[in-house]
Write a protein that holds these residues in place. Structure first.
Motif, PDB file in Angstrom:
ATOM      1  N   SER A  55     -61.717 -48.940 -89.812  1.00 56.71           N
ATOM      2  CA  SER A  55     -60.545 -48.682 -90.647  1.00 56.71           C
ATOM      3  C   SER A  55     -59.268 -49.138 -89.947  1.00 56.71           C
ATOM      4  O   SER A  55     -59.064 -48.874 -88.761  1.00 56.71           O
ATOM      5  N   GLU A  56     -58.412 -49.836 -90.682  1.00 53.81           N
ATOM      6  CA  GLU A  56     -57.168 -50.351 -90.101  1.00 53.81           C
ATOM      7  C   GLU A  56     -56.264 -49.220 -89.614  1.00 53.81           C
ATOM      8  O   GLU A  56     -55.681 -49.299 -88.539  1.00 53.81           O
ATOM      9  N   ALA A  57     -56.185 -48.156 -90.410  1.00 58.11           N
ATOM     10  CA  ALA A  57     -55.353 -47.009 -90.017  1.00 58.11           C
ATOM     11  C   ALA A  57     -55.887 -46.384 -88.732  1.00 58.11           C
ATOM     12  O   ALA A  57     -55.119 -46.030 -87.831  1.00 58.11           O
ATOM     13  N   GLU A  58     -57.203 -46.273 -88.635  1.00 57.61           N
ATOM     14  CA  GLU A  58     -57.855 -45.688 -87.457  1.00 57.61           C
ATOM     15  C   GLU A  58     -57.596 -46.550 -86.218  1.00 57.61           C
ATOM     16  O   GLU A  58     -57.254 -46.037 -85.155  1.00 57.61           O
ATOM     17  N   THR A  59     -57.743 -47.871 -86.361  1.00 58.84           N
ATOM     18  CA  THR A  59     -57.545 -48.745 -85.205  1.00 58.84           C
ATOM     19  C   THR A  59     -56.083 -48.756 -84.757  1.00 58.84           C
ATOM     20  O   THR A  59     -55.810 -48.756 -83.565  1.00 58.84           O
ATOM     21  N   THR A  60     -55.167 -48.743 -85.708  1.00 55.53           N
ATOM     22  CA  THR A  60     -53.744 -48.720 -85.355  1.00 55.53           C
ATOM     23  C   THR A  60     -53.396 -47.464 -84.579  1.00 55.53           C
ATOM     24  O   THR A  60     -52.732 -47.527 -83.541  1.00 55.53           O
ATOM     25  N   TYR A  67     -52.693 -47.178 -75.666  1.00 55.11           N
ATOM     26  CA  TYR A  67     -51.510 -47.741 -75.012  1.00 55.11           C
ATOM     27  C   TYR A  67     -50.712 -46.646 -74.300  1.00 55.11           C
ATOM     28  O   TYR A  67     -50.362 -46.776 -73.130  1.00 55.11           O
ATOM     29  N   THR A  68     -50.470 -45.561 -75.017  1.00 51.82           N
ATOM     30  CA  THR A  68     -49.673 -44.462 -74.468  1.00 51.82           C
ATOM     31  C   THR A  68     -50.360 -43.797 -73.282  1.00 51.82           C
ATOM     32  O   THR A  68     -49.723 -43.478 -72.285  1.00 51.82           O
ATOM     33  N   GLU A  69     -51.679 -43.613 -73.384  1.00 52.93           N
ATOM     34  CA  GLU A  69     -52.402 -42.901 -72.323  1.00 52.93           C
ATOM     35  C   GLU A  69     -52.700 -43.760 -71.095  1.00 52.93           C
ATOM     36  O   GLU A  69     -52.671 -43.263 -69.974  1.00 52.93           O
ATOM     37  N   PHE A  70     -52.965 -45.065 -71.304  1.00 47.34           N
ATOM     38  CA  PHE A  70     -53.462 -45.884 -70.198  1.00 47.34           C
ATOM     39  C   PHE A  70     -52.615 -47.103 -69.841  1.00 47.34           C
ATOM     40  O   PHE A  70     -52.650 -47.545 -68.693  1.00 47.34           O
ATOM     41  N   VAL A  71     -51.924 -47.706 -70.806  1.00 43.79           N
ATOM     42  CA  VAL A  71     -51.340 -49.023 -70.576  1.00 43.79           C
ATOM     43  C   VAL A  71     -49.860 -48.996 -70.230  1.00 43.79           C
ATOM     44  O   VAL A  71     -49.423 -49.683 -69.306  1.00 43.79           O
ATOM     45  N   GLN A  72     -49.092 -48.214 -70.959  1.00 43.34           N
ATOM     46  CA  GLN A  72     -47.639 -48.271 -70.728  1.00 43.34           C
ATOM     47  C   GLN A  72     -47.288 -47.851 -69.309  1.00 43.34           C
ATOM     48  O   GLN A  72     -47.994 -47.073 -68.684  1.00 43.34           O
ATOM     49  N   ILE A  79     -53.561 -47.517 -65.956  1.00 46.82           N
ATOM     50  CA  ILE A  79     -54.548 -48.386 -65.319  1.00 46.82           C
ATOM     51  C   ILE A  79     -53.827 -49.489 -64.552  1.00 46.82           C
ATOM     52  O   ILE A  79     -52.669 -49.793 -64.834  1.00 46.82           O
ATOM     53  N   ASN A  80     -54.531 -50.073 -63.607  1.00 51.10           N
ATOM     54  CA  ASN A  80     -53.958 -51.096 -62.737  1.00 51.10           C
ATOM     55  C   ASN A  80     -54.222 -52.482 -63.332  1.00 51.10           C
ATOM     56  O   ASN A  80     -55.266 -53.078 -63.089  1.00 51.10           O
ATOM     57  N   ILE A  81     -53.277 -52.960 -64.166  1.00 54.74           N
ATOM     58  CA  ILE A  81     -53.383 -54.296 -64.749  1.00 54.74           C
ATOM     59  C   ILE A  81     -52.084 -55.045 -64.496  1.00 54.74           C
ATOM     60  O   ILE A  81     -51.058 -54.429 -64.212  1.00 54.74           O
ATOM     61  N   ASP A  82     -52.134 -56.364 -64.619  1.00 52.86           N
ATOM     62  CA  ASP A  82     -50.946 -57.183 -64.366  1.00 52.86           C
ATOM     63  C   ASP A  82     -49.944 -57.081 -65.520  1.00 52.86           C
ATOM     64  O   ASP A  82     -50.287 -56.676 -66.629  1.00 52.86           O
ATOM     65  N   CYS A  83     -48.725 -57.459 -65.222  1.00 51.81           N
ATOM     66  CA  CYS A  83     -47.627 -57.360 -66.204  1.00 51.81           C
ATOM     67  C   CYS A  83     -47.891 -58.187 -67.455  1.00 51.81           C
ATOM     68  O   CYS A  83     -47.571 -57.760 -68.560  1.00 51.81           O
ATOM     69  N   ALA A  84     -48.473 -59.372 -67.286  1.00 52.19           N
ATOM     70  CA  ALA A  84     -48.727 -60.247 -68.440  1.00 52.19           C
ATOM     71  C   ALA A  84     -49.707 -59.589 -69.414  1.00 52.19           C
ATOM     72  O   ALA A  84     -49.502 -59.630 -70.634  1.00 52.19           O
ATOM     73  N   THR A  85     -50.737 -58.974 -68.891  1.00 52.80           N
ATOM     74  CA  THR A  85     -51.724 -58.295 -69.738  1.00 52.80           C
ATOM     75  C   THR A  85     -51.085 -57.101 -70.429  1.00 52.80           C
ATOM     76  O   THR A  85     -51.281 -56.876 -71.626  1.00 52.80           O
ATOM     77  N   ARG A  86     -50.311 -56.342 -69.681  1.00 57.08           N
ATOM     78  CA  ARG A  86     -49.605 -55.180 -70.243  1.00 57.08           C
ATOM     79  C   ARG A  86     -48.679 -55.631 -71.378  1.00 57.08           C
ATOM     80  O   ARG A  86     -48.631 -55.026 -72.445  1.00 57.08           O
ATOM     81  N   GLU A  87     -47.959 -56.723 -71.157  1.00 58.85           N
ATOM     82  CA  GLU A  87     -47.024 -57.258 -72.146  1.00 58.85           C
ATOM     83  C   GLU A  87     -47.768 -57.751 -73.395  1.00 58.85           C
ATOM     84  O   GLU A  87     -47.333 -57.516 -74.520  1.00 58.85           O
ATOM     85  N   GLU A  88     -48.889 -58.420 -73.179  1.00 63.30           N
ATOM     86  CA  GLU A  88     -49.698 -58.928 -74.293  1.00 63.30           C
ATOM     87  C   GLU A  88     -50.149 -57.771 -75.190  1.00 63.30           C
ATOM     88  O   GLU A  88     -50.070 -57.865 -76.414  1.00 63.30           O
ATOM     89  N   ILE A  89     -50.603 -56.698 -74.592  1.00 62.16           N
ATOM     90  CA  ILE A  89     -51.045 -55.529 -75.365  1.00 62.16           C
ATOM     91  C   ILE A  89     -49.858 -54.950 -76.122  1.00 62.16           C
ATOM     92  O   ILE A  89     -49.965 -54.629 -77.311  1.00 62.16           O
ATOM     93  N   SER A  90     -48.745 -54.835 -75.463  1.00 63.67           N
ATOM     94  CA  SER A  90     -47.536 -54.294 -76.081  1.00 63.67           C
ATOM     95  C   SER A  90     -47.156 -55.100 -77.324  1.00 63.67           C
ATOM     96  O   SER A  90     -46.815 -54.542 -78.366  1.00 63.67           O
ATOM     97  N   GLU A  91     -47.232 -56.422 -77.225  1.00 65.86           N
ATOM     98  CA  GLU A  91     -46.897 -57.285 -78.356  1.00 65.86           C
ATOM     99  C   GLU A  91     -47.901 -57.162 -79.492  1.00 65.86           C
ATOM    100  O   GLU A  91     -47.539 -57.290 -80.661  1.00 65.86           O
ATOM    101  N   SER A  94     -48.183 -53.905 -82.797  1.00 70.66           N
ATOM    102  CA  SER A  94     -47.701 -53.835 -84.176  1.00 70.66           C
ATOM    103  C   SER A  94     -48.815 -54.178 -85.166  1.00 70.66           C
ATOM    104  O   SER A  94     -48.853 -53.650 -86.264  1.00 70.66           O
ATOM    105  N   LEU A  95     -49.737 -55.044 -84.756  1.00 71.07           N
ATOM    106  CA  LEU A  95     -50.880 -55.407 -85.595  1.00 71.07           C
ATOM    107  C   LEU A  95     -52.103 -55.548 -84.692  1.00 71.07           C
ATOM    108  O   LEU A  95     -52.556 -56.652 -84.410  1.00 71.07           O
ATOM    109  N   PRO A  96     -52.633 -54.427 -84.204  1.00 73.88           N
ATOM    110  CA  PRO A  96     -53.722 -54.492 -83.218  1.00 73.88           C
ATOM    111  C   PRO A  96     -55.043 -54.929 -83.851  1.00 73.88           C
ATOM    112  O   PRO A  96     -55.496 -54.348 -84.825  1.00 73.88           O
ATOM    113  N   GLY A  97     -55.638 -55.972 -83.295  1.00 74.86           N
ATOM    114  CA  GLY A  97     -56.946 -56.426 -83.764  1.00 74.86           C
ATOM    115  C   GLY A  97     -58.043 -55.854 -82.890  1.00 74.86           C
ATOM    116  O   GLY A  97     -57.762 -55.147 -81.919  1.00 74.86           O
TER     117      GLY A  97
END
Length: 133
Positions: A55-60, A67-72, A79-91, A94-97
């Motif tokens: 479900s789109e609502a569920e995935t969003t 994102y809030t719990e692990f990425v931001q 989690i320990n990830i690079d800035c580019a990956t963090r930024e990509e997820i952030s972008e 709005s429409l998470p696939g």
């Protein structure tokens, strides 16, 4: 927590074998907690659940939660990830696939495979289970 003997020995074959077993995941999580790095496994699990959502609502909603719990930056279980990956997820938020967290999940998997997993195999927790055979 007693695991079937064959499971315990199979865990040493690969991280995949360990993660395919529910008991293995729990034992690994307990080990990671002693190293203050259980966020890696918790994030990996959250991504696995996320990929199965339809479900789109569920995935969003789930994407925002992950994102809030692990990425931001300054997340409770960051989690320990690079800035580019963090930024990509952030972008992508709005429409998470379905692949929204794939890159980060691969990075965290490799981190566990190359860092935490070898230490787990040498740990007292794992060795004690092996000795119970």
């Amino acid at each position: 927590m007693l695991a079937p003997v064959n499971d315990v020995t199979v865990w040493a074959e690969s991280l995949d074998q360990l993660l395919e077993c529910k008991t293995g995941q729990l034992v690994f999580e307990n080990f990671l907690r002693t190293e203050y790095s259980e966020e890696n496994l918790l994030f990996w699990r959250a991504c696995e659940r996320y990929k199965k959502m339809t479900s789109e609502a569920e995935t969003t909603e789930a994407a925002k939660r992950i994102y809030t719990e692990f990425v931001q930056v300054d997340a409770l279980r960051q989690i320990n990830i690079d800035c580019a990956t963090r930024e990509e997820i952030s972008e992508n938020l709005s429409l998470p696939g379905p692949a929204c967290f794939d890159r980060a999940q691969r990075l965290i998997y490799r981190l566990m495979e190359n860092d935490c997993y070898p230490r787990f195999l040498k740990s007292e927790i794992y060795q004690a289970l092996l000795e119970q055979q």
